[in-house]
Design a protein around this motif. Sequence first.
Motif, PDB file in Angstrom:
ATOM      1  N   ALA A 190       0.834  -1.199   0.000  1.00 17.58           N
ATOM      2  CA  ALA A 190       0.000   0.000   0.000  1.00 17.58           C
ATOM      3  C   ALA A 190       0.868   1.248   0.000  1.00 17.58           C
ATOM      4  N   ALA A 191       1.919   1.237   0.813  1.00 14.44           N
ATOM      5  CA  ALA A 191       2.815   2.392   0.888  1.00 14.44           C
ATOM      6  C   ALA A 191       3.444   2.674  -0.467  1.00 14.44           C
ATOM      7  N   ALA A 192       3.857   1.646  -1.171  1.00 12.08           N
ATOM      8  CA  ALA A 192       4.499   1.819  -2.472  1.00 12.08           C
ATOM      9  C   ALA A 192       3.554   2.470  -3.478  1.00 12.08           C
ATOM     10  N   GLY A 193       2.252   2.281  -3.299  1.00  8.22           N
ATOM     11  CA  GLY A 193       1.281   2.846  -4.216  1.00  8.22           C
ATOM     12  C   GLY A 193       1.192   4.363  -4.166  1.00  8.22           C
ATOM     13  N   PHE A 194       1.724   4.965  -3.113  1.00  6.94           N
ATOM     14  CA  PHE A 194       1.684   6.420  -2.985  1.00  6.94           C
ATOM     15  C   PHE A 194       2.889   7.108  -3.628  1.00  6.94           C
ATOM     16  N   VAL A 195       3.894   6.332  -4.033  1.00  4.65           N
ATOM     17  CA  VAL A 195       5.082   6.918  -4.644  1.00  4.65           C
ATOM     18  C   VAL A 195       4.742   7.469  -6.028  1.00  4.65           C
ATOM     19  N   GLY A 196       5.255   8.660  -6.311  1.00  6.44           N
ATOM     20  CA  GLY A 196       5.014   9.293  -7.600  1.00  6.44           C
ATOM     21  C   GLY A 196       4.386  10.662  -7.435  1.00  6.44           C
TER      22      GLY A 196
END
Length: 254
Positions: A142-148
Amino acid sequence: MNILLWLSYKGTRYAGFQVQPNGVTVCAVVQDAMQDLFGARPDVKGCSRTDAGVHARRFALNFHWETRIPCEKLPAALNARLPMDIRVVAAQRVPEDFHARYAAHAKTYHYRMRCARVDDPFDLDTCARVPGPLDLAAMQAAAAGFVGRHDFTALCAAGSSAAAHGDTVRTVTGCTVARDGEVLTLSVTADGYLYHMVRILAGTVLQAGQGKLDPAQVPAILASRDRRRAGPTMPARGLFLWEVCYPGLENPGV
């Protein structure tokens, strides 16, 4: 000359950093110490406006002042006048046009959660206790999905001046979750943040760990721009401003 101070503080007793009429703030206490040392109260520019109860491992502020005290001696001189929960870690001279807030290239926040049935008396005010068990892999996904670079309106609390002006796009360059025993630490690095953004992000990641949210939903949550789609706002006590990055300037290690 323009002086940059690096602070470390525990925010439990304070109504945030920024001076306000109803409550003791970190900024006001630092300025009190400056008044005692310099005989006057310099205007200071902080790198962020941390909320009540939020802590800082490294917080930057700058002020313009002419003093005969060498920069390397300012920390000891100010610390002798400050309470123990606020410490000046380092001081350095910076260019005249340097501004602690606007010159920041990136900021890193940590949010600490203790997955346990019982509170730990030694970190009650620096860690939020959360129910378990937690799926660490789901939290990391889930945390990785916020990168960008995204519009983070869904992770913004009501009352945000930035949101009122439509300024809700931010770039997150790092978002991870690590576990050390009972304590999980969410680390977020971005070029800027919205009101309560990290605390809401932490609540969303927590829901993924509890099985209440599929990590694959994160892009849809962001695209919705709907605060109701994201997780709860986590308590302030678990949040730390961990690091501020200024290109070309040395940052005291955390």
